[in-house]
Design a protein around this motif. Structure first.
Motif, PDB file in Angstrom:
ATOM      1  N   LEU A   1       0.824  -1.201   0.000  1.00 21.10           N
ATOM      2  CA  LEU A   1       0.000   0.000   0.000  1.00 21.10           C
ATOM      3  C   LEU A   1       0.865   1.260   0.000  1.00 21.10           C
ATOM      4  CD1 LEU A   1      -2.704   1.451   0.152  1.00 21.10           C
ATOM      5  CD2 LEU A   1      -2.701   1.075   2.635  1.00 21.10           C
ATOM      6  N   SER A   2       1.901   1.274   0.839  1.00 18.34           N
ATOM      7  CA  SER A   2       2.726   2.476   0.921  1.00 18.34           C
ATOM      8  C   SER A   2       3.559   2.692  -0.333  1.00 18.34           C
ATOM      9  CB  SER A   2       3.629   2.425   2.166  1.00 18.34           C
ATOM     10  OG  SER A   2       2.909   2.834   3.308  1.00 18.34           O
ATOM     11  N   GLU A   3       3.989   1.628  -0.987  1.00 13.90           N
ATOM     12  CA  GLU A   3       4.711   1.790  -2.262  1.00 13.90           C
ATOM     13  C   GLU A   3       3.803   2.455  -3.283  1.00 13.90           C
ATOM     14  OE1 GLU A   3       7.760   1.318  -3.079  1.00 13.90           O
ATOM     15  OE2 GLU A   3       8.672  -0.299  -1.903  1.00 13.90           O
ATOM     16  N   ARG A   4       2.553   1.994  -3.343  1.00 14.88           N
ATOM     17  CA  ARG A   4       1.611   2.551  -4.310  1.00 14.88           C
ATOM     18  C   ARG A   4       1.273   4.005  -3.976  1.00 14.88           C
ATOM     19  NH1 ARG A   4      -1.798  -1.159  -3.781  1.00 14.88           N
ATOM     20  NH2 ARG A   4      -3.477  -0.140  -2.618  1.00 14.88           N
ATOM     21  N   MET A   5       1.003   4.284  -2.705  1.00 20.83           N
ATOM     22  CA  MET A   5       0.639   5.634  -2.319  1.00 20.83           C
ATOM     23  C   MET A   5       1.840   6.582  -2.371  1.00 20.83           C
ATOM     24  SD  MET A   5      -2.535   5.289  -2.045  1.00 20.83           S
ATOM     25  CE  MET A   5      -2.860   6.989  -1.599  1.00 20.83           C
ATOM     26  N   LEU A   6       3.043   6.059  -2.148  1.00 15.19           N
ATOM     27  CA  LEU A   6       4.238   6.880  -2.274  1.00 15.19           C
ATOM     28  C   LEU A   6       4.403   7.357  -3.713  1.00 15.19           C
ATOM     29  CD1 LEU A   6       6.908   8.079  -1.250  1.00 15.19           C
ATOM     30  CD2 LEU A   6       7.958   5.824  -1.577  1.00 15.19           C
TER      31      LEU A   6
ATOM     32  N   ARG B   1       3.960  11.848  -7.582  1.00 13.20           N
ATOM     33  CA  ARG B   1       3.419  12.397  -8.837  1.00 13.20           C
ATOM     34  C   ARG B   1       2.724  13.734  -8.608  1.00 13.20           C
ATOM     35  NH1 ARG B   1       1.880   7.015  -9.854  1.00 13.20           N
ATOM     36  NH2 ARG B   1      -0.260   7.440  -9.171  1.00 13.20           N
ATOM     37  N   THR B   2       2.057  13.863  -7.458  1.00 15.33           N
ATOM     38  CA  THR B   2       1.318  15.096  -7.186  1.00 15.33           C
ATOM     39  C   THR B   2       2.138  16.107  -6.384  1.00 15.33           C
ATOM     40  OG1 THR B   2       0.362  14.129  -5.166  1.00 15.33           O
ATOM     41  CG2 THR B   2      -0.890  13.884  -7.215  1.00 15.33           C
ATOM     42  N   GLY B   3       3.369  15.754  -6.040  1.00 17.79           N
ATOM     43  CA  GLY B   3       4.222  16.676  -5.303  1.00 17.79           C
ATOM     44  C   GLY B   3       3.816  16.871  -3.856  1.00 17.79           C
ATOM     45  N   ASP B   4       3.139  15.906  -3.259  1.00 15.07           N
ATOM     46  CA  ASP B   4       2.681  16.011  -1.869  1.00 15.07           C
ATOM     47  C   ASP B   4       3.808  15.571  -0.943  1.00 15.07           C
ATOM     48  OD1 ASP B   4       1.450  15.710   0.647  1.00 15.07           O
ATOM     49  OD2 ASP B   4      -0.489  15.305  -0.277  1.00 15.07           O
ATOM     50  N   GLN B   5       4.582  16.540  -0.454  1.00 19.28           N
ATOM     51  CA  GLN B   5       5.745  16.223   0.371  1.00 19.28           C
ATOM     52  C   GLN B   5       5.363  15.572   1.692  1.00 19.28           C
ATOM     53  OE1 GLN B   5       9.003  16.641  -0.667  1.00 19.28           O
ATOM     54  NE2 GLN B   5       7.990  17.088  -2.604  1.00 19.28           N
ATOM     55  N   ASP B   6       4.237  15.978   2.243  1.00 22.09           N
ATOM     56  CA  ASP B   6       3.769  15.431   3.512  1.00 22.09           C
ATOM     57  C   ASP B   6       3.521  13.933   3.409  1.00 22.09           C
ATOM     58  OD1 ASP B   6       2.566  14.942   5.941  1.00 22.09           O
ATOM     59  OD2 ASP B   6       1.260  16.679   5.871  1.00 22.09           O
ATOM     60  N   LEU B   7       2.673  13.538   2.449  1.00 19.26           N
ATOM     61  CA  LEU B   7       2.355  12.115   2.301  1.00 19.26           C
ATOM     62  C   LEU B   7       3.544  11.331   1.765  1.00 19.26           C
ATOM     63  CD1 LEU B   7      -1.329  12.124   1.001  1.00 19.26           C
ATOM     64  CD2 LEU B   7      -0.492  11.405   3.240  1.00 19.26           C
ATOM     65  N   THR B   8       4.392  11.968   0.962  1.00 14.33           N
ATOM     66  CA  THR B   8       5.606  11.296   0.501  1.00 14.33           C
ATOM     67  C   THR B   8       6.473  10.911   1.692  1.00 14.33           C
ATOM     68  OG1 THR B   8       5.620  12.439  -1.632  1.00 14.33           O
ATOM     69  CG2 THR B   8       7.714  11.563  -0.866  1.00 14.33           C
ATOM     70  N   ALA B   9       6.668  11.852   2.618  1.00 11.32           N
ATOM     71  CA  ALA B   9       7.464  11.566   3.814  1.00 11.32           C
ATOM     72  C   ALA B   9       6.793  10.504   4.678  1.00 11.32           C
ATOM     73  CB  ALA B   9       7.676  12.850   4.616  1.00 11.32           C
ATOM     74  N   THR B  10       5.463  10.601   4.815  1.00 10.20           N
ATOM     75  CA  THR B  10       4.725   9.657   5.647  1.00 10.20           C
ATOM     76  C   THR B  10       4.911   8.222   5.166  1.00 10.20           C
ATOM     77  OG1 THR B  10       3.050  11.298   6.237  1.00 10.20           O
ATOM     78  CG2 THR B  10       2.425   8.987   6.418  1.00 10.20           C
ATOM     79  N   HIS B  11       4.691   7.986   3.878  1.00 10.42           N
ATOM     80  CA  HIS B  11       4.803   6.617   3.358  1.00 10.42           C
ATOM     81  C   HIS B  11       6.254   6.149   3.288  1.00 10.42           C
ATOM     82  CE1 HIS B  11       0.608   5.812   2.640  1.00 10.42           C
ATOM     83  NE2 HIS B  11       0.473   7.027   2.132  1.00 10.42           N
TER      84      HIS B  11
END
Length: 282
Positions: free
Chosen positions: A221-226, A231-241
């Motif tokens: 799940l985290s690989e997919r969401m990362l 792709r969307t430039g979401d640094q917060d969720l990128t760091a989270t995953h």
């Protein structure tokens, strides 16, 4: 100017997009077209939020909300209120500073009787994120279940999905991991890019998998969401995953990759300092 802002957003140049929208709003204001200024200001707020500039986003969205309120535009008011709630959630605004939004979250509104409009769904999503931020997990379970039932009765799949996700998130937060993950895992695996609550729900679901020791599910799940967050430039969720993937490596004993992932997460946080991401890493 608006088209330039739209194009900048597609290229993940969110700060540039916000500047284009601000310039467009100024031109419209000077041309005596105030009704067209409000949606442009809303677009500006969304772009600032995506850029991680939460204070600027809140200012723009509050201006847009005032404009929709003056025009008695209920749909616009609902949509922007939900977006404001989400921005405050990302910013980590304290309960004492939430003002009217805290009152909204503390109220126990009943689900709408029929299919909800897009603005109403955004409103519900923001409300329920604030409940999560406040730790009102039991209320999330009850309200989410009611919303899902209302969605089924109205044949509104989006309303039903929001309710199911919120009920599952509340159960996970109450420590009822198996029940909560079972509910949330039944939702679409790849939420739409603009589905803010779904992205946050996926992060919570991945964390629950990690807590349960289900490293394969967490990793997948985290690989997919990362990939989606990058792709969307979401640094917060990128760091989270990235942190969750580091946790998977820790459990599996893959120390080298785990250290590399943890280092990458810290670099992203140092560059952007997203409040929610800092809490996750902590």
């Amino acid at each position: 100017l608006e088209l330039a802002g739209d194009q900048a957003q597609r290229r993940v140049a969110y700060a540039a997009a916000a500047e284009f929208y601000a310039a467009a709003a100024a031109r419209l204001e000077a041309a005596g077209r105030p009704a067209e200024v409000v949606p442009m200001t809303e677009k500006q707020g969304v772009a600032w939020r995506r850029a991680g500039r939460y204070d600027a986003a809140i200012t723009a969205l509050e201006d847009a909300l005032a404009g929709y309120r003056a025009a008695d535009n209920a749909e616009g008011m609902a949509r922007v209120t939900g977006r404001l709630a989400y921005t405050h959630y990302r910013r980590g605004t304290s309960h004492d500073d939430l003002g009217e939004l805290a009152v909204m979250a503390e109220g126990y509104a009943a689900p709408p009787p029929g299919a909800a409009s897009p603005g109403a769904l955004t409103w519900w999503g923001g409300l329920l994120l604030l409940l999560f931020a406040q730790g009102s997990y039991a209320k999330m379970v009850t309200l989410g279940r009611s919303l899902a039932q209302a969605g089924r009765a109205a044949d509104d799949s989006k309303m039903q999905a929001i309710g199911t996700r919120v009920e599952g998130a509340g159960l996970i937060s109450l420590g009822r991991l198996a029940e909560g993950t079972a509910l949330m895992a039944a939702l679409p695996a790849d939420p739409a890019a603009d589905d803010q609550g779904a992205a946050e729900g996926a992060a919570l679901l991945s964390a629950a998998y990690l807590l349960m020791g289900e490293t394969d599910r967490c990793g997948a799940l985290s690989e997919r969401m990362l990939a989606a967050a990058e792709r969307t430039g979401d640094q917060d969720l990128t760091a989270t995953h990235t942190v969750y993937l580091a946790g998977v490596c820790y459990i599996r004993g893959d120390w080298d990759r785990g250290r590399d992932l943890a280092g990458r997460a810290m670099e992203r946080l140092a560059a952007s300092s997203p409040s929610r991401g800092v809490r996750v890493v902590g």
